[in-house]
Design an enzyme around this catalytic site. Sequence first.
Site, short mmCIF file in Angstrom:
data_model
loop_
_atom_site.label_atom_id
_atom_site.label_comp_id
_atom_site.label_asym_id
_atom_site.label_seq_id
_atom_site.Cartn_x
_atom_site.Cartn_y
_atom_site.Cartn_z
N GLY A 58 -101.71 11.74 -28.53
CA GLY A 58 -100.77 10.74 -29.02
C GLY A 58 -99.42 11.37 -29.29
N HIS A 116 -96.47 14.04 -32.83
CA HIS A 116 -96.81 15.40 -33.30
C HIS A 116 -95.78 16.42 -32.83
CE1 HIS A 116 -100.54 13.49 -34.26
NE2 HIS A 116 -100.85 13.28 -33.00
N HIS A 153 -102.88 12.28 -38.03
CA HIS A 153 -102.53 10.90 -37.66
C HIS A 153 -102.39 10.02 -38.88
CE1 HIS A 153 -104.79 12.65 -34.29
NE2 HIS A 153 -103.90 12.04 -33.55
#
Lengths: 357, 357, 211, 211
Positions: free
Chosen positions: B54, B57, B219
């Site tokens: 995802g 980051h 997350h």
Amino acid sequence: MKKLINAVEDVVREQLEGMALAHPDLLKVHFDPNFVYRADAPVKGKVALVSGGGSGHEPMHGGFVGMGMLDAACPGEVFTSPTPDQMYEAAKTVNSGEGVLFIVKNYTGDVLNFETAAELAHADGIAVQSILIDDDVAVKDSLYTAGRRGVGTTVLAEKIVGGAAEAGYSLKQCADLCRKVNQYGRSMGMALTSCTVPAAGKPTFELGEDEMEIGIGIHGEPGRTRMKLKTADEITEILALGIIEDGPYTRTVREWDNEKGEWVDVELTDEPFKPGDQVIAFVNSMGGTPVSELYAVYRKLAQICEAKGLTIVRNLIGPYITSLEMQGCSITLLKTDEEILRFWDAPVKTPGLRWGI
Amino acid sequence: MKKLINAVEDVVREQLEGMALAHPDLLKVHFDPNFVYRADAPVKGKVALVSGGGSGHEPMHGGFVGMGMLDAACPGEVFTSPTPDQMYEAAKTVNSGEGVLFIVKNYTGDVLNFETAAELAHADGIAVQSILIDDDVAVKDSLYTAGRRGVGTTVLAEKIVGGAAEAGYSLKQCADLCRKVNQYGRSMGMALTSCTVPAAGKPTFELGEDEMEIGIGIHGEPGRTRMKLKTADEITEILALGIIEDGPYTRTVREWDNEKGEWVDVELTDEPFKPGDQVIAFVNSMGGTPVSELYAVYRKLAQICEAKGLTIVRNLIGPYITSLEMQGCSITLLKTDEEILRFWDAPVKTPGLRWGI
Amino acid sequence: MVVTKPQIVRWLEKVAAVLDENKEYLTQLDSAIGDADHGINMSRGFGKVMEKLPGVADKDIGNILKTTGMTLISSVGGASGPLYGTFFMRSGMAMAAKEELSDQDLYQLLKAGVDGIVQRGRAQPGDKTMYDAWLPALEAMKNKLEDGADLLAALKTAVAAAEQGMKNTIPMQAKKGRASYLGERSIGHQDPGATSSYLILNALLETLQEQ
Amino acid sequence: MVVTKPQIVRWLEKVAAVLDENKEYLTQLDSAIGDADHGINMSRGFGKVMEKLPGVADKDIGNILKTTGMTLISSVGGASGPLYGTFFMRSGMAMAAKEELSDQDLYQLLKAGVDGIVQRGRAQPGDKTMYDAWLPALEAMKNKLEDGADLLAALKTAVAAAEQGMKNTIPMQAKKGRASYLGERSIGHQDPGATSSYLILNALLETLQEQ
Ligand SMILES: Nc1ncnc2c1ncn2[C@@H]1O[C@H](COP(=O)(O)OP(=O)(O)O)[C@@H](O)[C@H]1O
Ligand SMILES: Nc1ncnc2c1ncn2[C@@H]1O[C@H](COP(=O)(O)OP(=O)(O)O)[C@@H](O)[C@H]1O
Ligand SMILES: [Mg+2]
Ligand SMILES: [Mg+2]
Ligand SMILES: [Mg+2]
Ligand SMILES: [Mg+2]
């Protein structure tokens, strides 16, 4: 206040201890008075660069100590200029005989404290020059203010003059180059949130959920205007146009005349950017803004520069001159020439900036 | 929600456009499907490393594309694993004929999507291996969970295996080294504040002014325990001891058997740290915590490691695997040996990590 | 009236106590138009002075004041560190070798200190700085003394003038120091440095009023 | 009852609409025990399916379902993307070349899809995943059909079972997916994937109930 700290009185000391533990190959830390200096100082035959300022802007300045950049950095308390004994002791420690250049951000506190340090070092027979960085276009006027603040251009100047010193530039050459870099650079910043000075324990200012502060400095001092939150593109435009459309800037700065051993007033005028200029573009995080968001700013900045006829030849994107955990960003554009570019590209090896080695 | 973004739908694309504009010498960005890849890909004679996950980051993974690290990175939506077509197209683009290693963080989404990609690439005749990173000791159990999450060790693995691939390691050698690095690495993180997923528009979780979350993932998923805010020293101790005192960890992972063309279950056991071990210590910012605070954490971590008989031989301190603008930190310790150290020290030139060149 | 060395020491102690009590207040003022550290700076500096004082309490008044100034210079930082540091260095130089002070001496002490502030910081009246508290105070004191008033009466007038000068900074637009960056937004806030200056002068009056 | 191709298309459209309506709700559920994106993921995925549908609406049912699956796989991401993607890929393969479906076909469609979910995700009953909605639904449907009930009646029971299964995830401790990291803290929250699964099945019932 949410921070990774122990007692507020120990914040600066413990962070310095951490730096010393982390980078023994690059730097050492002297306590009482506090300064960070190159592990291999004094470097024979090289002009020594010393900078400093309040803590809370990390990695600046301590993180820029090392090969190709600073010889020493003097950290004050958080957001408080260091004291003259720090710069004086640092200068004595890193001076190899070729002299010491003070790179000073233009804040009354920094200026006054570095002035005393220069006088002390001179009295000790150390050749000293002192150059002010005053690049923040959010401060319009120098007649009715303490003059423009020193912000993003400081990082670029420390890198570029650091490269020159490494290449054997004399003290005067280093000072001249540093003055040129300062005159070629312009910056402007903004904040989405406030920061919290540990010793104060609460945010320096309050911003509504839908507000931002434009033209902020790096100490949580309020900026030029507060306005409703805008998009990244709009914010970038405000900052970039503030920089690119800024007119000539004339002011008088005090520089130390090393020969005469006294302060002289120098009048300087910075010329505006013009189409065809090659620039280094520096998109900086105020500390709490992640690098991902900086790329959105860079994207728009690149478009604006292109539209304005400025060619970005190098860039720097990340948190380099911060205000604790403040969210927000600043943009610096620095006009370059062959000399500036050569020393920008020169190898640098510090905790905060490294390439070519 | 305060962020430097435009429309929430455009966040990932615009950030990628910014990266492409900022680093044309290092990388290119392919859109639809989205992946970042080395400007000079495919690199002849070199195994290609592909990672992904995802977005949110950063600099991981896109910022680690370049010489000595990744050949391609596949960014999903914010905190959402990428889709198989991204990894499949990326693999095709960067494969030079020596094969492709997928470095996959152990999240159900990442695992499932990379699995499909591996099958697709294999069907195309590309030699593929796939190694899971599962280093987060905050997840105790693998029998009753999806297994440990992939966190800080990912950054170290990408650097180290990147160095090995550059040095001519074969696909199998790269996979073996990557598996070893994963087995030698352990991490744990904590959060002082939540982060806000742009598309969600509000903080993922609520933390009181005097609370923190220990064992947080990357997350914004809640951690192991919520507790009253503690000092940097106490927090460091919780994380460091969680890592150092973690016992043997056994679990079954699925790896792609490139010869047979099928998934095989592999049982792995990671041995605990023991006195005498040499380690790389990685203190990571979750995004909103400035580097200054990380040094306070490093200070205590160095003391703890010394007391526990672990020698820190290298360190990495900064925001490398972040959770948007979350405040907090994570610690990773990686046991090293001559091979790991050699490739850690090898030159790397990416937007997010650079040295030796 | 004769001002004794123990009274000077007592004054410095009182300043330390008063600045510590007003630490939050001064920082609060600085957060409105500065960087929220003035109270912290001053209290840290005078805390250090308190550590140094015992070691020099038997030296002459000039020496005590100079030590105070040097300690402030090397422990306060910021703008106020060099400015207050210079104040005490200069007042110490003006009082060199003295073991007690006359009315005129005390005025000269303050005058030399304020001259030092101006020389370092180049403030003009109306710039919204500590000078805007000191200037009217010095003028008032000088006039009173010339009119033949005794020291306490003159100092009382000076403190009142400093307080008024401090309040007068509220409607001013800052032209020196950090607050100047705010331009018109600096209007409406009291200057922290002028406030600490008033407190320092008032502490002198209170010391001399004690039996 | 015969399920026609337009009904299948209508089902997918209804799913897209329902998931969009429940975008915030599903994301909300995911923020309690996950990463706050399930609604966003599903609505993005079925948004893409809606773009693709017109291009394949004249193909056979197997083809339509497979296209749906492939679109989900390449647009949803996360855990739910490959899982729902596999569901539709497998149900499409099971319905290959069909232009209309019998009662048994519809059961087989769902069964093949759910088998795909299990094969990819290896969920066990009680792991607090979407499987905990599908498993009781399939069982209920199978029993009803074997008892000779008509499709609508069987599907009604299946939807009720899925709803119950969805609610039954509340007291469960998650053992798969992101929620499993929470351990006991995952107890007390309804699984977002089980919820979207219930909504998908319910949309099928509503479609077939329309005239
Ligand atoms: N040039 C100057 N001359 C006189 N006083 C000044 C000048 N610049 C700043 N000051 C005083 O310093 C005060 C601020 O001190 P402080 O907050 O401790 O330092 P800093 O501004 O560096 O944080 C201001 O309120 C003002 O009274
Ligand atoms: N192994 C698995 N098998 C079946 N369903 C799973 C599995 N792992 C996760 N899920 C389902 O996926 C849902 C989460 O989907 P989503 O939020 O879109 O993906 P992610 O967790 O990657 O963010 C969970 O609520 C659960 O129902
Ligand atoms: Mg200050
Ligand atoms: Mg997700
Ligand atoms: Mg201040
Ligand atoms: Mg999710």
